[in-house]
Design an enzyme around this catalytic site. Structure first.
Site, PDB file in Angstrom:
ATOM      1  N   HIS A  48      35.063  39.625  40.753  1.00 33.08           N
ATOM      2  CA  HIS A  48      34.876  40.096  42.050  1.00 33.08           C
ATOM      3  C   HIS A  48      35.638  39.375  43.034  1.00 33.08           C
ATOM      4  O   HIS A  48      36.019  38.343  42.965  1.00 33.08           O
ATOM      5  CB  HIS A  48      33.288  40.495  42.413  1.00 33.08           C
ATOM      6  CG  HIS A  48      32.843  39.078  42.572  1.00 33.08           C
ATOM      7  ND1 HIS A  48      32.241  38.227  41.582  1.00 33.08           N
ATOM      8  CD2 HIS A  48      32.515  38.197  43.760  1.00 33.08           C
ATOM      9  CE1 HIS A  48      31.573  36.879  42.108  1.00 33.08           C
ATOM     10  NE2 HIS A  48      31.937  37.096  43.238  1.00 33.08           N
ATOM     11  N   HIS A 139      40.412  36.064  47.054  1.00 33.22           N
ATOM     12  CA  HIS A 139      40.794  35.384  45.535  1.00 33.22           C
ATOM     13  C   HIS A 139      39.616  35.970  44.714  1.00 33.22           C
ATOM     14  O   HIS A 139      38.566  36.241  44.939  1.00 33.22           O
ATOM     15  CB  HIS A 139      40.576  33.766  45.667  1.00 33.22           C
ATOM     16  CG  HIS A 139      39.327  33.310  45.730  1.00 33.22           C
ATOM     17  ND1 HIS A 139      38.711  33.164  46.900  1.00 33.22           N
ATOM     18  CD2 HIS A 139      38.347  32.915  44.916  1.00 33.22           C
ATOM     19  CE1 HIS A 139      37.426  32.513  46.962  1.00 33.22           C
ATOM     20  NE2 HIS A 139      37.354  32.356  45.684  1.00 33.22           N
TER      21      HIS A 139
END
EC number: 3.1.4.58
Length: 207
Positions: A48, A139
């Protein structure tokens, strides 16, 4: 919704299965550059993109946090994100996380503004100093350090193939509970907030 007292919470953006599939192919190609004795891969179903991490939040504070996150979502707009690049957090001499990079396809700052709002929501409601953390860098964490292994071999790291450029449309954010277990964490999606829309709640959904 009734929440359990004391939950480990974060808000983030889910990664669509087709994007996960392509990142998985890249990861299988490059993971040999990281010493398996020192690095633990994160299972793809847990991938995620975190916008703000709040840590332990008492049950009575979750509703206030949710209201603030709903406001953040209402003031944001849908956007297209793109993968590309990789790196280490916090620094090569003491790495803890290996990540695949994400950025806005348009080059705008909508994602950063959304992350800043979500961090501030935690600071304002649950007294977590998320708004004063290091600068936001989007990220996806794909591996975590098992034990400190000293300075990374940067030449070896630079030999990795780059993350493929993959785009996806983002129109919602999720509030997750992180449940720590011996076999690894599980993430339970508590609420979903549509960007520039209304929020709705999900019950007991694990990812």
């Amino acid at each position: 919704m009734q929440y359990d007292p004391g939950m480990r919470l974060f808000v983030g953006i889910e990664i669509p299965p087709p994007v996960k599939d392509q990142i998985s192919l890249w990861w299988e190609e490059v993971r040999g550059h990281l010493d398996p004795d020192h690095w633990r891969p994160v299972a793809p179903h847990l991938w995620h993109m975190t916008l703000a991490f709040y840590g332990d939040v008492s049950g009575g504070e979750v509703d206030d946090l949710s209201e603030e996150l709903a406001e953040c979502a209402r003031s944001a707009v849908a956007m297209t994100l793109k993968t590309g690049g990789y790196g280490l957090f916090p620094k090569p001499s003491k790495p803890r996380v290996f990540w695949a990079g994400v950025r806005e396809a348009s080059g705008d700052s909508k994602l950063k503004h959304l992350a800043r709002c979500c961090r501030r929501a935690g600071h304002d409601t649950v007294r977590k100093r998320t708004a004063r953390e290091a600068a936001f860098q989007a990220h996806i964490t794909v591996a975590r350090i098992r034990a400190h292994a000293g300075m990374m071999n940067m030449e070896r790291l630079q030999m990795m193939a780059d993350v493929p450029e993959l785009e996806w449309r983002v129109d919602r954010i999720n509030l997750y509970q992180s449940i720590l277990r011996p076999e690894g964490p599980q993430y339970r999606r508590l609420e979903t907030f549509e960007l520039n829309g209304s929020s709705y709640r999900t019950r007991g959904k694990y990812v």
